[in-house]
Enzyme design. Sequence first.
Site, PDB file in Angstrom:
ATOM      1  N   ASP A 309       0.857  -1.185   0.000  1.00 42.58           N
ATOM      2  CA  ASP A 309       0.000   0.000   0.000  1.00 42.58           C
ATOM      3  C   ASP A 309       0.897   1.241   0.000  1.00 42.58           C
ATOM      4  O   ASP A 309       2.099   1.169   0.256  1.00 42.58           O
ATOM      5  CB  ASP A 309      -0.965  -0.009   1.188  1.00 42.58           C
ATOM      6  CG  ASP A 309      -2.153   0.908   0.927  1.00 42.58           C
ATOM      7  OD1 ASP A 309      -2.130   1.662  -0.063  1.00 42.58           O
ATOM      8  OD2 ASP A 309      -3.121   0.887   1.715  1.00 42.58           O
TER       9      ASP A 309
HETATM   10  C1  BGC Z   1      -5.007   3.283   0.222  1.00 48.79           C
HETATM   11  C2  BGC Z   1      -5.252   2.199  -0.779  1.00 48.79           C
HETATM   12  C3  BGC Z   1      -5.212   2.770  -2.173  1.00 48.79           C
HETATM   13  C4  BGC Z   1      -3.896   3.458  -2.383  1.00 48.79           C
HETATM   14  C5  BGC Z   1      -3.717   4.034  -3.769  1.00 48.79           C
HETATM   15  C6  BGC Z   1      -3.788   4.090  -0.102  1.00 48.79           C
HETATM   16  O1  BGC Z   1      -3.668   5.200   0.717  1.00 48.79           O
HETATM   17  O2  BGC Z   1      -4.915   2.715   1.507  1.00 48.79           O
HETATM   18  O3  BGC Z   1      -6.471   1.551  -0.527  1.00 48.79           O
HETATM   19  O4  BGC Z   1      -5.422   1.755  -3.106  1.00 48.79           O
HETATM   20  O5  BGC Z   1      -3.776   4.504  -1.444  1.00 48.79           O
HETATM   21  O6  BGC Z   1      -4.522   5.109  -3.973  1.00 48.79           O
END
Ligand code: BGC
Length: 765
Positions: A309
Amino acid sequence: MNPLMKSMLTPIARINILSFFIISYFIITVVPGYGQDKTSTLKQTPEELAIEKKIDYLLGQMTLEEKAGQLTQYSGNDTVTGPLKFVSTQVEDIKKGLAGSILNVVGTENTRELQELAMENSRLKIPLIFGLDVIHGYKTLFPIPLAEAASWDLAAIEQSARVAAIEASSAGINWTFAPMVDIARDPRWGRVMEGAGEDPYFGSLVAAARVRGFQGSNLANKNSIVACAKHFAGYGAVEAGREYNTVDISRRVMNEIYLRPFKATVEAGVGTFMNAFNEFEGIPATANSYLLRDKLKGEWNFNGFVVADWNSIGELVINGLANDEKDAAQMAIKAGNDMDMVTGAYRKYLVELVKTGKVDIKLVDDAVRRVLRIKYRLGLFDNPYKNCDAALENQMLLHPAHIVAAREMARKSIVLLKNQEHILPLSLNIKKIAVIGPLADSRDDILGFWSAQGEGKDAVTVLEGIRDAVSPSTEVLYAKGCNIDDQLSPVYDEAIAVALQADVVVLAIGENREMSGEASSRAFISIPGRQEELLDNLLKTGKPIVVLLMNGRPLAIPGLVSKAPALLETWFLGSQAGNAIADVLFGKYNPAGKLTMSFPFAVGQVPVYYNHKNTGRPEMPNSDRWISHYLDIPNEPLFPFGFGLSYTTFEYSNLKLNKATMKMDDSISVSITVRNTGKYDGEEVVQLYVRDLVGSVTRPVKELKGFKKVMIKAGESLDISFTLKAPDMAFFTKDMTYKAEPGDFKVFVGTNSVDCKEAVFSLTE
Ligand code: BGC
């Protein structure tokens, strides 16, 4: 159809017929293979074996630096989350084949430009993969996932994901960071809006449906995008519901509750996983080899890739696990994390880590193999520009069939929570309707969080939906009343004046779209600002009031529930919210949604969920003081899991089991008669729960084991039956083997997790 017949149809029947034709046409002509075998796209077919050979060859050609690059994802700036507000796309790296993926760049023109940089300049011409958070639609927005879950309609949920994939793939996207399959028991956590609620069985079915929808029948199809099960794992259990907080749950709870939907996505052939920000057993998920290596890649045999993530590799330093980013990169790759989202640590340090013997090249090769495998399966090597067709993009975004599907999904997602004296449905011929509230004419909020490229200008507000639905003689009045988060008491004069003129008031109140979703935890999960005060003032007019709730989480609103004569949970329903709400308000559609997450009575109950343990001192009728309860509030939630009313009523009777005892290799049939005792035809979600009375470890008081959504005509009855087999009763026993244990069971069938008929049976060796 001749014009006379056409004019005889109600508007909704017309929409249904139109939608049937558009969707059938669309499915047959635009969605290759839709409806065919949709099982795993990741089995080792001869084509896939051929892919492995190509990967062998490519790996043999790649330098160590190119391998590290392949595991690196950069973010564009079309939409960003997280503390890093902007990261350039590192043009030079792309040209040299030193980047594997880009997120947050959308539109065929932009993705084509970047893909060309990679394909025309890099040595090995490995295509980029473009990812985006396509959570509930791309341009045509569907209801937020928690709302869709309330439909209990897996085919519709799958179709919603399919439409999202068709639009996103037409606009340059190959990969969505969805579905989020985190089980959520704490509504303070804003991300509950992205999942399917609190139940692992139901959550698993929804998770698999979404994967099938995004990925279609074959990843190589032009309109398939690869799905990403996230956040692995346990993110829904953040302490106190506070975003990005720590998690402390047992291995048993992790396996039995939180991991189940993830396993279901692997079984459905999901191509990618994303890890979570939280820790498990003291090790952040990004560095957690129990989760990534033992479970996911070992026991479940997952052969896609895992993306970290947003900067979660970098955060290992802040977590206090790694000394620095180099250390973090080493931990992440060893634990089984394949791609680095935006930290840049793999790009910077993997080469050195391998050269100094700190990381085995085999780990890097395996990670690269997994990334390349998905790129091959998507057909990107055959056609890197498969999703860069501007004409298709133009044709697909906001396609009429998508709008019809979004409206249908939105209607199915609405939950009727209260309907005192049958205020609803409203007559289309009311003389004057007052539409009031800060959300009544808000076109951005109804889209909900994670709205990808959806725009308020394409959305239908409640006010517009109502205006469009009523007869020409009906006058629709409007007043905003207050803002969502007013702190001081506003003047309600205009709203009261409008209400006084009207025969009925429709009041739209709730949260704004930013109050749920990522980084949107709330401690007071009531209606923000002074909106409840607005309701109080309107109630004084004595007019019938229908309250429309808009929110991305269960709310603790006992006062409001007791005051509001009629209450519809409308969540954030997406582009067609206003039309869908009007369909329900005026009875063109009889609501049938059921909650998949308990609504707490007060924040002090949280976490509150139906499948809890019994304790040694459960609350019982006439129990004394020394029991598991609160002195000041009930134990029961405000609305339980599975709850939702209809304009009609259903009566359950005649619960029967075809035998009292079943053997481990046998099955038992559970049947019940459901009668529609009201005036309207209606759909009901008939729910089946089981309780294992004694186990080698304690078991929940109820667990959902099946459900059927059925249409029953007014006055008619339907016999519904379910089949239970021993594996349905399996759980992680004392020694953590997953199996059913012999013993006595209670079976419950009913309209929600509380109102059920009961019977008993035994399971024997
Ligand atoms: C989130 C994810 C997301 C990613 C990309 C992160 O902050 O936790 O769920 O897919 O950002 O945008």
